[in-house]
Design a protein around this motif. Sequence first.
Motif, PDB file in Angstrom:
ATOM      1  N   SER A  66       0.824  -1.040  -0.124  1.00 44.46           N
ATOM      2  CA  SER A  66       0.017  -0.071  -0.202  1.00 44.46           C
ATOM      3  C   SER A  66       0.943   1.199  -0.107  1.00 44.46           C
ATOM      4  O   SER A  66       0.536   2.193  -0.436  1.00 44.46           O
ATOM      5  N   PRO A  73      -6.329   3.648   1.633  1.00 44.22           N
ATOM      6  CA  PRO A  73      -6.377   2.467   2.362  1.00 44.22           C
ATOM      7  C   PRO A  73      -7.843   1.736   2.313  1.00 44.22           C
ATOM      8  O   PRO A  73      -8.379   2.228   2.536  1.00 44.22           O
ATOM      9  N   SER A  74      -7.659   0.563   1.926  1.00 40.80           N
ATOM     10  CA  SER A  74      -8.757  -0.269   1.859  1.00 40.80           C
ATOM     11  C   SER A  74      -8.647  -1.437   2.803  1.00 40.80           C
ATOM     12  O   SER A  74      -9.795  -1.766   3.452  1.00 40.80           O
ATOM     13  N   ASN A  75      -7.606  -2.048   3.134  1.00 40.63           N
ATOM     14  CA  ASN A  75      -7.619  -3.177   4.341  1.00 40.63           C
ATOM     15  C   ASN A  75      -6.971  -2.503   5.631  1.00 40.63           C
ATOM     16  O   ASN A  75      -6.041  -1.783   5.761  1.00 40.63           O
ATOM     17  N   ASP A  78      -3.243  -1.788   5.558  1.00 47.33           N
ATOM     18  CA  ASP A  78      -2.650  -0.623   4.820  1.00 47.33           C
ATOM     19  C   ASP A  78      -2.446   0.475   5.805  1.00 47.33           C
ATOM     20  O   ASP A  78      -1.681   1.611   5.438  1.00 47.33           O
ATOM     21  N   LEU A  79      -2.877   0.235   7.023  1.00 46.79           N
ATOM     22  CA  LEU A  79      -2.539   1.295   8.195  1.00 46.79           C
ATOM     23  C   LEU A  79      -1.337   1.141   8.994  1.00 46.79           C
ATOM     24  O   LEU A  79      -0.977   1.963   9.589  1.00 46.79           O
ATOM     25  N   THR A 234      -8.847   7.095  10.176  1.00 45.13           N
ATOM     26  CA  THR A 234      -7.973   6.213   9.959  1.00 45.13           C
ATOM     27  C   THR A 234      -6.475   6.884   9.704  1.00 45.13           C
ATOM     28  O   THR A 234      -5.436   6.165   9.651  1.00 45.13           O
ATOM     29  N   ASP A 235      -6.661   8.068   9.158  1.00 45.52           N
ATOM     30  CA  ASP A 235      -5.191   8.489   8.461  1.00 45.52           C
ATOM     31  C   ASP A 235      -4.575   8.949   9.500  1.00 45.52           C
ATOM     32  O   ASP A 235      -3.099   9.426   9.471  1.00 45.52           O
TER      33      ASP A 235
END
Lengths: 290, 362
Positions: A66, A73-75, A78-79, A234-235
């Motif tokens: 990613s 991010p989708s999963n 990815d974070l 999330t970010d």
Amino acid sequence: MAAGTRGRLLTRVLRALVVTALLLWVLLPFYFLLLVALTSKSDSLRTPPRWIPTMDFGSFHSIFKSAFSSAPPSNPSDLILPGIQNSAVVAVCVAVLNVVIGSMAGYAFARFRFPGSKFIPGLMLGSQLVPVFALVVPFYVILHSLRLTDSTVGIVIAHLSFTVPFSVWMMRSFFAGIPIEVDRAAMIDGCTRWQVFYRVVLPLARPGIISVGLFSFMVSWNDFLFALVLNSKTDSTLIQPAISGLYNVREQSFGIMAAGTLLAALPTMLLALISQRFLVRGLTSGVGKV
Amino acid sequence: MSGIELQQVSKRFGETLIVDAIDLTIEDGSFTVLLGPSGCGKTTTLNMISGLEEVSAGKILFDGREIQHLPPHKRDVAMVFQSYALYPNRTVRENIAFALKLRKMPADEIQHRVQEAAELLNIKELLGRKPRQLSGGQQQRVALARAIVRRPNVFLLDEPLSNLDAKLRADMRIGLRELQKELGGTFVYVTHDQSEAMSMADQVVVMNGGIVQQDAPPLDLYRRPANRFVAGFVGTPTMNLVTGSLGDDGLFAGDGWSVPTGWSGPSHENVTLGVRPEDVTLSPGTGETSGRVRMVERLGIEAIVVTAFPFGDIVARTDPDTDFDTGADVTMGIRAGKAHLFDSGSGDALPRTEMAKEGRHV
């Protein structure tokens, strides 16, 4: 004499056994982590486990891929990298501020007499007895009203609140161990109060500074509770909630969890290894007999 | 160079008065010793001169200029501490050069000055070492070098020799005196050791209870103590002090005994008689005031004879070959003009003009 030799041999064998047991106790979980991270998904849950990793880098691959794509991010995996990045920013800020505040306040408490100069350090140490959990809700309420939730600043403030008292206390005892005549000699030599602090006393307190920086970095890096509660985006997620986000009821990906955990543990491990050298050297060369 | 003047200087820590409105003049270029027992306020006085302690009241003047409000770095004083207080993380060279670096002196000038100071104190070969690699005597000389390298006008020394062994201390007394002659600054030296004060000082300021007891050259201090405290503090063995009263015939009398003092003048109740051990004369036999010898210490150059009299023990300094032995009966006299008399109430010396020329033996 033969009995003596045999006795000594026995001691050595026993010692080796104890050390081995301790090492296994400490390192086996890490080895298992490494094993799971480097084993393909299908192999990772076998009983008995495979003791040699299959050197399958699939888990790391899915974490890193990613980073090279511009897609949002989708999963959960990815974070991990953004989480490490966010945590690094927060932990470095917390460590630097702890060193700055801790050394300045610690010096003041160690050297100056003012109303509360005896009482406040005790209060600070006492504050460490309050469970951190008790602070989560008040912090959420306060930071939310200041619009500081979901922000780096907010989480840094929260982390400072339970690291700074300890840092101040620790730096205070370091400065108290430096004879006051050193300060006085420096003032006679022509230092202002500020110069006494940063040119003479601070270099002598280097082991303390390293300990405080390391301690506060680790506390901040390893914090899960505040990082989870004070952030919902999330970010801006930190690494510890990001790892826990990998735990998914529908799809268990132990490989990715293990790989993420390893990546998360890496910075603190490296930091401890590097600063340990300075810490030991500092302790032997710094505050000696003057 | 700087003369130092203290005007009504006081220091108070909370409720406690440490220094009580003292007046003091320290001559430019003199070696002045502040002498007194611990807690007498001498170190506090020194710290007020250096600026490490603020004055609670009063003025301090360097060459007529008021400086009591200035921080230490603006006073141009150097100081040597009892613990030396070298910077443990810096080499000897860096320790000595630090004050010059703070003044942003050019590097070659610093190098030159450090070299000069190191040569003067014979520590050239130590310049690369750290303080913990030095002996006490070496650390002491580094501390001195750090003080002199700036060529300040005022040198303040706080018991600089008390952590050294006896031999080194004796050497450093001479060394310090020579250093002062060579540099020519004003030295203010704090000690509780009266022999150190007597051997080094131009002027001795005896302090007790935050008050200056006497300010005089060493010999004056010894010969004409201003009060009973100074009399008892200066000199070893200490001055013999006996309480009684003085008759107008110059006879000092206690309970059932008396001794002629050679003083003439008005009679005085409540008097303390002081006699230095070397001014006590002992003669064999019994008389009106006789005692029994308790102990004779033969020290080679002299003998110290301790005799029990009805009014207490008297210490006499005599010939090393003295015939007296423990248990001998002796009578006591005082050498002509050597009796000191103090008012027992105030402790002050009675005016000397009353003293007559002749002394007699009992």
